[in-house]
Design a protein around this motif. Sequence first.
Motif, PDB file in Angstrom:
ATOM      1  N   UNK A 758       0.832  -1.200   0.000  1.00  0.00           N
ATOM      2  CA  UNK A 758       0.000   0.000   0.000  1.00  0.00           C
ATOM      3  C   UNK A 758       0.869   1.254   0.000  1.00  0.00           C
ATOM      4  N   UNK A 759       1.939   1.243   0.789  1.00  0.00           N
ATOM      5  CA  UNK A 759       2.831   2.403   0.826  1.00  0.00           C
ATOM      6  C   UNK A 759       3.439   2.670  -0.540  1.00  0.00           C
ATOM      7  N   UNK A 760       3.843   1.618  -1.221  1.00  0.00           N
ATOM      8  CA  UNK A 760       4.449   1.777  -2.548  1.00  0.00           C
ATOM      9  C   UNK A 760       3.457   2.403  -3.519  1.00  0.00           C
ATOM     10  N   UNK A 785      10.703   8.745   0.913  1.00  0.00           N
ATOM     11  CA  UNK A 785       9.878   7.760   1.599  1.00  0.00           C
ATOM     12  C   UNK A 785       9.842   6.432   0.875  1.00  0.00           C
ATOM     13  N   UNK A 786       9.767   6.482  -0.446  1.00  0.00           N
ATOM     14  CA  UNK A 786       9.733   5.250  -1.219  1.00  0.00           C
ATOM     15  C   UNK A 786      11.058   4.501  -1.098  1.00  0.00           C
ATOM     16  N   UNK A 787      12.158   5.251  -1.020  1.00  0.00           N
ATOM     17  CA  UNK A 787      13.454   4.598  -0.827  1.00  0.00           C
ATOM     18  C   UNK A 787      13.498   3.806   0.463  1.00  0.00           C
ATOM     19  N   UNK A 788      12.883   4.349   1.536  1.00  0.00           N
ATOM     20  CA  UNK A 788      12.837   3.627   2.807  1.00  0.00           C
ATOM     21  C   UNK A 788      12.020   2.344   2.681  1.00  0.00           C
ATOM     22  N   UNK A 789      10.911   2.432   1.949  1.00  0.00           N
ATOM     23  CA  UNK A 789      10.072   1.237   1.773  1.00  0.00           C
ATOM     24  C   UNK A 789      10.857   0.161   1.025  1.00  0.00           C
ATOM     25  N   UNK A 790      11.526   0.550  -0.044  1.00  0.00           N
ATOM     26  CA  UNK A 790      12.332  -0.428  -0.803  1.00  0.00           C
ATOM     27  C   UNK A 790      13.446  -1.005   0.071  1.00  0.00           C
ATOM     28  N   UNK A 791      14.041  -0.160   0.899  1.00  0.00           N
ATOM     29  CA  UNK A 791      15.114  -0.632   1.771  1.00  0.00           C
ATOM     30  C   UNK A 791      14.592  -1.664   2.762  1.00  0.00           C
ATOM     31  N   UNK A 792      13.421  -1.417   3.321  1.00  0.00           N
ATOM     32  CA  UNK A 792      12.827  -2.374   4.248  1.00  0.00           C
ATOM     33  C   UNK A 792      12.498  -3.694   3.553  1.00  0.00           C
ATOM     34  N   UNK A 793      12.190  -3.625   2.278  1.00  0.00           N
ATOM     35  CA  UNK A 793      11.852  -4.840   1.531  1.00  0.00           C
ATOM     36  C   UNK A 793      13.097  -5.539   0.979  1.00  0.00           C
ATOM     37  N   UNK A 794      14.263  -4.974   1.256  1.00  0.00           N
ATOM     38  CA  UNK A 794      15.501  -5.591   0.785  1.00  0.00           C
ATOM     39  C   UNK A 794      15.826  -5.314  -0.667  1.00  0.00           C
ATOM     40  N   UNK A 991      10.095   3.981  13.177  1.00  0.00           N
ATOM     41  CA  UNK A 991      11.322   4.598  12.684  1.00  0.00           C
ATOM     42  C   UNK A 991      11.104   5.367  11.399  1.00  0.00           C
ATOM     43  N   UNK A 992      11.763   6.550  11.313  1.00  0.00           N
ATOM     44  CA  UNK A 992      11.678   7.267  10.057  1.00  0.00           C
ATOM     45  C   UNK A 992      12.826   6.869   9.128  1.00  0.00           C
ATOM     46  N   UNK A 993      13.625   5.920   9.548  1.00  0.00           N
ATOM     47  CA  UNK A 993      14.521   5.211   8.652  1.00  0.00           C
ATOM     48  C   UNK A 993      14.845   3.880   9.313  1.00  0.00           C
ATOM     49  N   UNK A 994      15.130   2.835   8.545  1.00  0.00           N
ATOM     50  CA  UNK A 994      15.324   1.516   9.133  1.00  0.00           C
ATOM     51  C   UNK A 994      16.650   1.412   9.864  1.00  0.00           C
ATOM     52  N   UNK A 995      16.775   0.356  10.674  1.00  0.00           N
ATOM     53  CA  UNK A 995      17.986   0.126  11.451  1.00  0.00           C
ATOM     54  C   UNK A 995      19.137  -0.211  10.515  1.00  0.00           C
TER      55      UNK A 995
END
Length: 998
Positions: A758-760, A785-794, A991-995
């Motif tokens: 949904x975020x994407x 924001x989209x970069x963070x979503x992609x980062x969380x998804x690997x 988090x506003x950015x992943x670990x």
Amino acid sequence: MSRPAVALTYQLLGPVRVFGDGAELDAGPAKQRAVLAMLLAAEGRPLSRREIVDGVWGCAAPATAPHLVATYVARLRKAVDPGRAHGTGPSVLLSHGDGYALPTPPEHLDIALFQRARQAARSRHGAGDLAGCTAELERALGFWRGGALEGVPGPHAERLRRRLEEARLSTREQRFAVLLERGRHHETLPELSALAAAHPCRERLRALLMLALYRADRRAEALAVFQDTWRTLVEEDGIEPGVELRSLRRRILDDDPALRPAAAAAPPRQLPAVSRLPPDTPDFTGRRHELAALSRLAARPGAKVAGGRIAAAVAAPAVAVLTGPSGIGKTALAVHAAHRLAHRYPDGRLHVHLRGSGDRPAAPGDVLAGLLEDLGVPRGRIPADTERRTALYRTTTAGRRLLLLLDDAADARQVEPLLPASADCLVLVTGRSRPDGADARTVLRLDALDRGEARELLRQVVGAERVDGETASVDGILDRCAGHPLALRVAAAVAWPVATTPPTAGRLRDAACRSGELLADGPTAAVLRAGYEGLADAGAAAAFRLLSELAVPDFGAAAAAAALDLPENVVEARLEALADAHLLEVSRPPDGARRRFRHHDLLRVFGRSLTSPDERQAELTAMLGRLTRAHLADVRAAGPLLRPADGAGDDQGPNTGLGVGFDRAQEAVHRLAAERETVVGAALQAAAVGAVPAAALAELTGRLGVLLRRRGHWQDWEELALAGVRLARDGTAPDLAAEAAGRLELGVLAAARRRHDEATRELLASISLFGLCGDTAGQARAYSGLGLVYLERGLHGPATACLARALAVYRAAGRPVDAATALDRLAVLHVRRGDLESAERCCTESMAIHAANGTTELGSAAVNFLGLIRGRQRRHAEAVACQRRSRELARARGDLHREARALLDLGAEHRAAGEHGEAVACAEEGLALRRRLGDPQGAAAAWTELAAALEAAGNPDRATACRRNAAAELAGHEPAEHDLAGHEPAGSAPPDEPRAGR
């Protein structure tokens, strides 16, 4: 011949009340009770009329105020000195020149009895009699029946109220301290936790709570209390905790044996019950059959006493549903019954207004959070989602004897999660209709009062002599009111106004004639119209009519002033006049904040019927526009705390909000938190009627969304964003930029909830829309924001592309602080890929940007990531220094997420260096903050870090328990109580950015 004098007693520690020979006497309307309170507080000293006028009205006194004082005194004399013979002087309320005095023996005034008991407690403590001291303190607190001078207006009452409430709070502190001296720390915790949460800057309370938690073997929570107190004092007052609190923290870290109680604790006794019931209606009348049915329900068989505790035979509580039309007296009956039955429920009596008949019913999850706090659950233990809150609530209420009043319920779906898990509980539910599935419960439908009950209600409200002496006029009132309780009360206010002659049913007849045809409610509508048209102040009448249009649960004087475009002191006087006429309901929040006002649902409908649809639309649009602009101005005032990266110098228009004159943005944050439901409700209504431009709503949502996310109000955030998108698309002039901003909020919200698909979708739609309107800066925010979503998804490739694009746009647009944020996120990506050299370059450049732009506090993330890099490079001292600096920066900014991350990473560095005590302490504090944030994955990581620290410190049993709790967080279950840390509510931002990882 005069009758013998009655024995008079007075109560000010709660509603102002007078008793003669044990029977309650009529103390009159609010300002008359204010006069009485002033005379009693003077302890027999004469007060001039001028003093009384100043104390009751202040600078807003009307020209007739001295005459009104004389009228109030005359009425009080009739009440307190009824046996005085005609022509003789007063013997109780005395005249002195142009003033008055009310000499009262100390044993006849609850304030004096309260002070005597406090003095006796001090004497007992000095003599070493701790049990006797406790008894005297509890006796002192027993004189309180609510907030001091409840409902009494005026500057004098406000000053006296503050002094008395401070004395009450000090007495409660003394009681807790003595209980801790006696080793009864377990007993104090529920009540002490709730009180400390209500007074976050009160260091003595916080120290007592820390000591009680430590003695209960809850060391992590004790340290979390210190951490939270430190942050609150720094943010709100710019000071650090005092010597006592800092010394106690150090002693807890050192496990000082002297902190343990000197002797074994006495067996715990029954805990003081929390009571959140509204004040009972002193003139409640009738409903004998219904009260008897509720008493039978409370006394039903099926529970047995076992070991001094009630053991439930079944898990379902007794539930009574009170239904009937609006204004028929459902709430009054429920509150009256709750007070009558309170003695059966020693573990607590709770009340919640569910707003089921309003435009935005209360969400069960929000209600559960409040109930859990009332029941003594530390705020940090309250999970973020409704399902887990329900599970914890059922665990907390199991085996307890509670009375729960759920007022104005919408339906069974709203009620079911709130039912306690104990057969020894009683739940009273009020609502307009019978909820689905209520067949197994006691359902009582309320009808109008019979004529005898209606007459008795009038006798209670205005006095028996007046009603009995005006039979013909009263009969006319009874005919027109048709037994409707609310109509009877409004009629009483019309027929017996202050400082006028006895009743005239003609006033009602005239008003009914002027109204033309009666509304569908018939007699009730005529009476309500008479109350409305009988208002002496045309401005108050206009305020009643206009404010009834607002679809908000309640409002303060400041919000009403903004909506009406009038000075706040003028509006507050009009609201008081409406409350005196029973056309508005008034309440004071438990935290002692300023009074709030609301329309009864029937009166809201009546108020909206007073104008034509066309007039209503025009007035509502103008009013909502003003109110929303005021709220937006407040959000802008809070900008330096809510969105520091926006800068404090943005020219966002004039500050015309509710908080004009705020010294610091923190004050605006507090105001917005208190007014949240009003702000959100007004904004949604404004969007629905087109009273706010799409761009303004988008700005309000973007700025307020930070606060809503921090505090876990996900539904409010989502509703505002969705409303903004609809308004931008469906308005007369579609606004692509506003729709893009709304979809950006929806995308960020979905990412925060870890709904990555949904975020994407939303973020890609936002990027496209920002592109159509040429807003490259907006596109950059969405790409980030989209970069963070992609980062969380690997998906490291797409993440790199999005973040690099955002960085390029920020640099080209001259937005250095935003560019620094993009660099921070790229540093995370490089660390995950193992490219420490590139990650270090990003961190160094980000820190340099903040240093050059005076935004050092925003550099916490970059310093944190640099610390992780130094740790991987085995540069331990530098890594520790970085994490400590990162924590300092985060705390200065009020960023709980970043502070928790720095603490956990600092703990990991201490563990790697073999510094096990510091490692455990850091992990415990980090866990307390992570649970406050309401992010299960983040909390699970914190549990895991604490487990590693404990295992390294040689505590494998606790380490195993922590790992189980980590798994429970991820599975959606509540962790084991003995390992929980923290005491603040869940629900701040994820988090506003992943670990970055280690």
